[in-house]
Scaffold this active site. Structure first.
Site, PDB file in Angstrom:
ATOM      1  N   CYS A   1       0.733   5.727  -6.270  1.00 16.54           N
ATOM      2  CA  CYS A   1       0.297   6.368  -5.036  1.00 16.54           C
ATOM      3  C   CYS A   1       1.438   7.270  -4.545  1.00 16.54           C
ATOM      4  O   CYS A   1       2.537   7.267  -5.102  1.00 16.54           O
ATOM      5  CB  CYS A   1      -0.043   5.330  -3.973  1.00 16.54           C
TER       6      CYS A   1
ATOM      7  N   GLU B   1       6.862  -6.457   3.562  1.00 14.86           N
ATOM      8  CA  GLU B   1       6.354  -5.504   4.560  1.00 14.86           C
ATOM      9  C   GLU B   1       6.128  -6.200   5.904  1.00 14.86           C
ATOM     10  O   GLU B   1       6.554  -5.708   6.951  1.00 14.86           O
ATOM     11  CB  GLU B   1       5.033  -4.880   4.058  1.00 14.86           C
TER      12      GLU B   1
END
Lengths: 290, 290
Positions: free
Chosen positions: A15, A127
């Site tokens: 990505c 994260e």
């Protein structure tokens, strides 16, 4: 037996965020010949092996940085850890994914505005760990798959934030559960799921319904890859995760005529190409083709 | 048969907003001897009859205002209608409920901030009608009990607002249905249900489980009264709505030993006192007491 068909998803390979992180790391390694990250830069063993061969070191403790150039991984870094890193090295590069960065900034604004924040995601994932530290005290991590009671929390304003690699479906379920009581004056739900993740989940769903076997290529530690597997399995129980072309060689595809391939966000397109080559020349297939 | 018990809810009689509206109307009537409202000032026939006896006129058309002092009803007035009223009379009093006013201001801010607004409530109710006019084009009314499809709506930011007199439970159901798809970047849910409504719903729920019969005293056109009946019925099918003491006289209470009484927000406490008096002296009860 009919000829085997292989359908490759439209969105495969790295990505945007992973491309940026890996390119940055390679550029630094070309220049400095060494680079340190705290934990994997991206959650893909093949990619990490390649970077390590170029001189990258993945450490688990800040004390191991020892003056080397440092790179902040794609999942971001908690502010307190970054402060400690700064004491170890003066050269710091930031490879935090732009979407993760956007959510981190959002959390800063919401915290300053006295919102109580629900962070929906995996408490063990880097994260979410970084986001929790940014949010501070007025925040709780919500495991999207467990039925936690939130009735003890008192706040006027609430915000709901999801881990960027969450499946949209799991996020919805968690939101509905949180909303079962609405005592707050204001609840703001942010759709923080990364657009790439949403697009790939939607493709996985379509593809899974259209093939006999769905192969999800990605890292076993990768959250977005895991969500693709979960999404595929909802439609097609023959959904499998493979991490390397080597794994594909060991599998039998005799029972599958129509195979779909999709990849996680940290899977290099060269790995997918190799898998496609193996599949096309797979002995089982040759035999069937006669 | 044991002695009959009558339990009166803690929160009965006029709410803050209705008290303010009725007192203001009475004050104006004392001064001007006439006053006009477009539709009922509050949704209670007994209260309206009393005000009409003092000189109030309830009209359905703006042309009927004809220079009389005008009062904005508790449910608020759409801005375009107010502009037309201003051309008919120079004396305008505002009896909009403070909670409704707060929601109206919120809608103004959200509209200016380009939110698409879901107004959850009854499209025929004056409160929702006024709110819809304030919200303008980027808004839709959501009937909390029907299963409308919202997938045609495209917007980045959404806001969900509920009619102040809605039941919290119905509001939650509507929110969950709206949230089934979360394509927006940001959805803000505002708990606009009036605190008095929430408190009375909670009392109705408790009381309904504790009595043989729950009497909800209030106007048949009153939305908050209707929601109290719905709330009570969830727990106890013997939940009835009565509007006047006269209605109570016609009922039989022979089968009920424990009776609970609660009221809507536009019910005068004098009406409840009269009903209590009738119940205590009810023939059926006298007979049972022997």
């Amino acid at each position: 037996m009919k000829k085997r068909t292989i359908i490759t998803a439209r969105s495969i390979g790295f990505c945007f965020g992973v491309t940026k992180a890996v390119e940055l790391a390679k550029k630094i390694l070309d220049k400095h010949k060494c680079l340190v990250s705290l934990g994997d830069l991206v959650h893909n063993d093949l990619v990490m092996t390649e970077l390590k061969e170029k001189g990258m070191r993945v450490v688990t403790s800040i004390s191991e940085i020892k003056g080397c150039p440092f790179i902040i991984r794609s999942h971001g870094l908690p502010p307190d850890i970054l402060e400690k890193v700064k004491k170890q090295t003066s050269i710091i590069y930031d490879a935090t994914c732009p979407f993760v960065k956007k959510v981190q900034n959002l959390i800063r604004v919401l915290s300053a505005d006295k919102n109580f924040i629900f962070l929906v995601g995996d408490s063990a994932h880097p994260e979410i760990k970084a986001m929790k530290k940014i949010a501070g005290k007025n925040c709780t991590i919500v495991n999207p798959q467990s039925n936690t009671d939130f009735s003890y929390i008192k706040a006027a304003r609430w915000a709901i934030i999801g881990q960027t690699t969450l499946s949209l479906n799991l996020y919805r379920t968690a939101i509905t559960r949180i909303l079962k009581r609405i005592p707050a004056e204001k609840i703001t739900i942010f759709n923080t799921i990364c657009p790439v993740s949403i697009e790939r989940q939607s493709e996985a769903l379509k593809l899974a319904g259209n093939v006999d076997l769905l192969i999800v290529v990605g890292g076993r530690k990768s959250s977005n890859t895991e969500k693709l597997v979960l999404t595929g399995k909802k439609i097609n129980k023959n959904t499998i995760l493979v991490e390397t072309p080597e794994e594909v060689k060991k599998l039998s595809f005799a029972n599958f005529q129509k195979i779909g391939i999709i990849s996680g966000a940290s899977t290099d397109v060269s790995c997918i190409k190799e898998i496609l080559r193996i599949l096309r020349n797979h002995p089982a297939q040759k035999n069937h083709r006669g």
